[in-house]
Design an enzyme around this catalytic site. Structure first.
Site, PDB file in Angstrom:
ATOM      1  N   VAL A 166       0.990  -0.715  -0.600  1.00 11.72           N
ATOM      2  CA  VAL A 166       0.215   0.242  -0.445  1.00 11.72           C
ATOM      3  C   VAL A 166       0.686   1.082  -0.026  1.00 11.72           C
ATOM      4  O   VAL A 166       0.367   2.279  -0.814  1.00 11.72           O
ATOM      5  CB  VAL A 166      -1.295  -0.028   1.312  1.00 11.72           C
ATOM      6  CG1 VAL A 166      -1.966   1.435   1.273  1.00 11.72           C
ATOM      7  CG2 VAL A 166      -1.743  -1.044   1.536  1.00 11.72           C
ATOM      8  N   GLY A 183     -11.094  -1.374   2.012  1.00  7.61           N
ATOM      9  CA  GLY A 183     -10.472  -0.935   0.375  1.00  7.61           C
ATOM     10  C   GLY A 183     -10.613   0.653  -0.052  1.00  7.61           C
ATOM     11  O   GLY A 183     -10.231   1.674   0.275  1.00  7.61           O
ATOM     12  N   LYS A 230     -13.420  -4.323  11.138  1.00 10.04           N
ATOM     13  CA  LYS A 230     -14.211  -3.197  10.507  1.00 10.04           C
ATOM     14  C   LYS A 230     -15.150  -3.416  10.912  1.00 10.04           C
ATOM     15  O   LYS A 230     -15.566  -1.441  10.723  1.00 10.04           O
ATOM     16  CB  LYS A 230     -13.916  -3.928   9.000  1.00 10.04           C
ATOM     17  CG  LYS A 230     -12.409  -3.842   8.436  1.00 10.04           C
ATOM     18  CD  LYS A 230     -12.081  -4.804   7.048  1.00 10.04           C
ATOM     19  CE  LYS A 230     -10.807  -5.255   6.796  1.00 10.04           C
ATOM     20  NZ  LYS A 230     -10.372  -5.814   5.387  1.00 10.04           N
TER      21      LYS A 230
END
Lengths: 433, 433
Positions: free
Chosen positions: B16, B134, B205
């Protein structure tokens, strides 16, 4: 903004206006927590009297221009629609140093460059999340979420009324006029539904999406425009038999030759996500070089869903009184026009339905014409002939061809003595590339 | 921020981090237009040396803490992961008056209340769009787009690795270990994939989504947690025969009794949108009182998609240096804990697969136990027995029942001399209510 509240003036109290008032009243404590200050409706402008409406403490004026001049209004919410009064109103509001929130796609598509540039000079914000795809935050997604991407495409179902009509016709075999009047009863369609039916409404929205996606000025003349009135029940049925669903799509795509912008009824393979977005749902797909395909699906029409977006804009203004970046992603002065691909050069697969004499050599003549135009045939089916006339529908799917070539081929096919002049020609999108 | 650029310090240069650097370099002109100032990477912190990486003009330090102390850094981007060094690093950055962007779901879920409160006191921003799903802007959607709604539910496929594994197992009949090692090769799964498999990553999450949706403090202990390791190839096959797909879902739902929070493999009717979100795609559905159902679908893993969200956060900070509202929608001090529904009280339909002696009266005994527990049977199928043992799988779907009741029934069923102790029990979600 040094006031203890963000003071909101609402112009237009139809379905969306009333739903906005209801949210601002019903969620007032939650909104205060989210914004750090209350969102107070201090003024309502409505040309007609509505004795049954409860506007709380808000001042009410029959002249909407009063709202733009009201010193106790920080943000003017324009929910009148149209491009005449709304245009003057927003201009006046900006001149008076007020932020603007609007759901008016026609106005933004037609006068957005001027109005947004004015707002940028005046240091006020103009926001229009509710103008495209109702409750779906597609403006925010393009302006903010994919702002680091090179966007190559934005496409989707962006007219809830049209999608409702096509869905009802497809799934229940209902007649166009019947579904349309139900859509009007349900409050999806305008009293004058012309723009929903002829593709104008979708074109306005696509103009806005394309500007955000590609950094180009709003250009109301850019989209190639076809409406759902071009779709017959027979085409919906034949498309279904071939494994497709017909949707009215807006597509803005960056190609080597330039930008394609078009709204039209489209055959989509039934396995694709967009083919299964039904009723008043809208769906918008964004393709970016980093994020890949991003798809947002939600309510594309209806008072509450649209008001949800209006209120999101108000919350953003309350949270960011000093502004939070350009309305179209970059300042209007930095938007750069790019070449548009002319309609005739836009290539796609095609669906064609025509009627011809029920003779064995007709299909071969048609095939010859297509082949001579370099159009590949993916499938060609001659349907059973209607008993009375000795004529039969022919349905065919082609490989990819430019519209100009397709038009030429169709002209030649219609020139055959065996064929009728009534031909349906629809684009097919497989979203494969 | 009075500098001529937003000065970015990046800590961690894995997949990333490198993708983020690539976007910031490759899109630098476009980003300058969008932000009104360049986004300049002035410092890179990487504990390991990477002679092949090109960091441009950025200062490079082996000690990531140097980035937090660097006076030429306005925003620290934390892409290290984990909750030890990252925690100290972000704390230091906030103390040093720097904004923070992070993709670290574990850290936000576990220490977010403290870190965000610190940032709010210090007047700096902490942003974490990349921490959930994402490239999908679900944090922005909950925090901003549906901010005027009472949200009743947020649910979705929020672990790309797990979805990739289940999809490959379902569609290609591949073995779990085989797919997992491919996921690692492709960079979807971590070197230690435990959190992807056992549901921990999805739970982290979900904790973040639930806080944003319901205005509750982050509570890492709240979710009921089951991972994909509980799903066997046989269950995927039986589910398919029954018209279902198995997906690992995170669900946070406001019910009268309190908030349900749970991550688990789930049978979903194959006609539902979420059932058809495959591979590393993620999808999140938000249900709000005004907007209705809003669904976002996109890449849930991968360097470029995640970097797209990291950069969106940077752009937001550049556009709103004074902040743009609370990180969790309302200030941490105003988050209010709500009662959680205990696991045993969470009701749903159920899928049960067990193995029992291939005798005619077994199904009747099982039915009796379920009936005595007040559990309705939607379907019960005895599969052909395996040749060697005289035993046969039994697959059943139940009506809605609480987990505690289901557990009791399963215990009783397993107490039968005819049954094996190996039982699969999975929830079914029809998303009908």
């Amino acid at each position: 903004m040094s006031h203890a509240a963000l003071r909101v003036g609402i112009c237009g109290v139809g379905t969306v206006g009333l739903a906005t008032l209801e949210i601002l009243r019903g969620q007032s404590l939650a909104l205060t927590a989210r914004c750090g200050q209350p969102l107070s409706v201090t003024c309502v402008g409505s040309r007609r009297e509505h004795p049954d409406h409860d506007y709380g403490d808000a001042r009410v004026s029959r002249d909407v221009m009063d709202v733009a001049r009201d010193p106790e209004v920080d943000v003017l919410v324009e929910l009148i629609g149209g491009t005449s009064v709304a245009y003057d109103l927003i201009k006046l509001a900006i001149e008076q140093g007020k932020h603007v929130v609007t759901a008016n796609k026609a106005l933004i598509a037609e006068h957005g460059n001027e109005l947004i540039a004015m707002a940028e000079s005046a240091g006020v914000q103009i926001r229009f999340e509710a103008a495209v795809a109702g409750g779906i935050p597609i403006i925010k997604a393009l302006r903010e979420a994919v702002a680091a991407n090179q966007v190559s495409e934005v496409a989707g179902i962006i007219n809830g009324t049209g999608n409702f009509i096509l869905t009802e016709m497809t799934t229940k075999g209902r007649a166009f006029d019947d579904v349309l009047s139900e859509a009007q009863t349900l409050g999806y369609a305008e009293a004058d539904p012309t723009y929903d039916i002829d593709g104008t409404d979708a074109a306005h929205k696509l103009v806005i999406l394309a500007s955000l996606a590609f950094g180009i000025p709003l250009n109301i003349d850019a989209p190639v425009k076809h409406g759902i009135q071009e779709v017959t029940p027979a085409d919906l049925e034949y498309a279904g038999e071939l494994g497709y669903r017909v949707k009215h799509l807006g597509i803005a795509r960056q190609k080597d030759a330039g930008i394609e912008m078009r709204v039209h009824p489209t055959l989509i393979p039934e396995s694709k996500q967009l083919a299964n977005v039904d009723g008043v749902l809208n769906a918008v797909m964004v393709v970016g070089d980093a994020v890949g395909e991003l798809v947002l699906v939600g309510a594309g029409a209806g008072g509450a869903a649209t008001a949800s977006s209006v209120c999101a804009d108000l919350i953003d203004i309350a949270r960011n009184p000093a502004g939070s970046g350009p309305a179209l992603g970059v300042p209007v002065a930095q938007l750069t026009a790019k070449p548009l691909v002319p309609a005739g050069d836009i290539a796609s697969e095609w669906y064609v339905r025509l009627t011809a004499a029920d003779q064995p050599d007709v299909t071969s003549k048609i095939s010859q014409i297509l082949t001579s135009c370099n159009i590949g045939i993916a499938s060609l089916v001659q349907k059973p002939s209607s008993a009375d006339e000795g004529k039969a529908p022919i349905v065919l799917l082609t490989q990819i061809a430019r519209e100009s070539v397709m038009t030429q081929a169709i002209d030649e096919i219609c020139g055959l003595v065996e064929t009728d002049p009534d031909v349906a020609v629809l684009r097919v999108e497989s979203f494969d590339q």
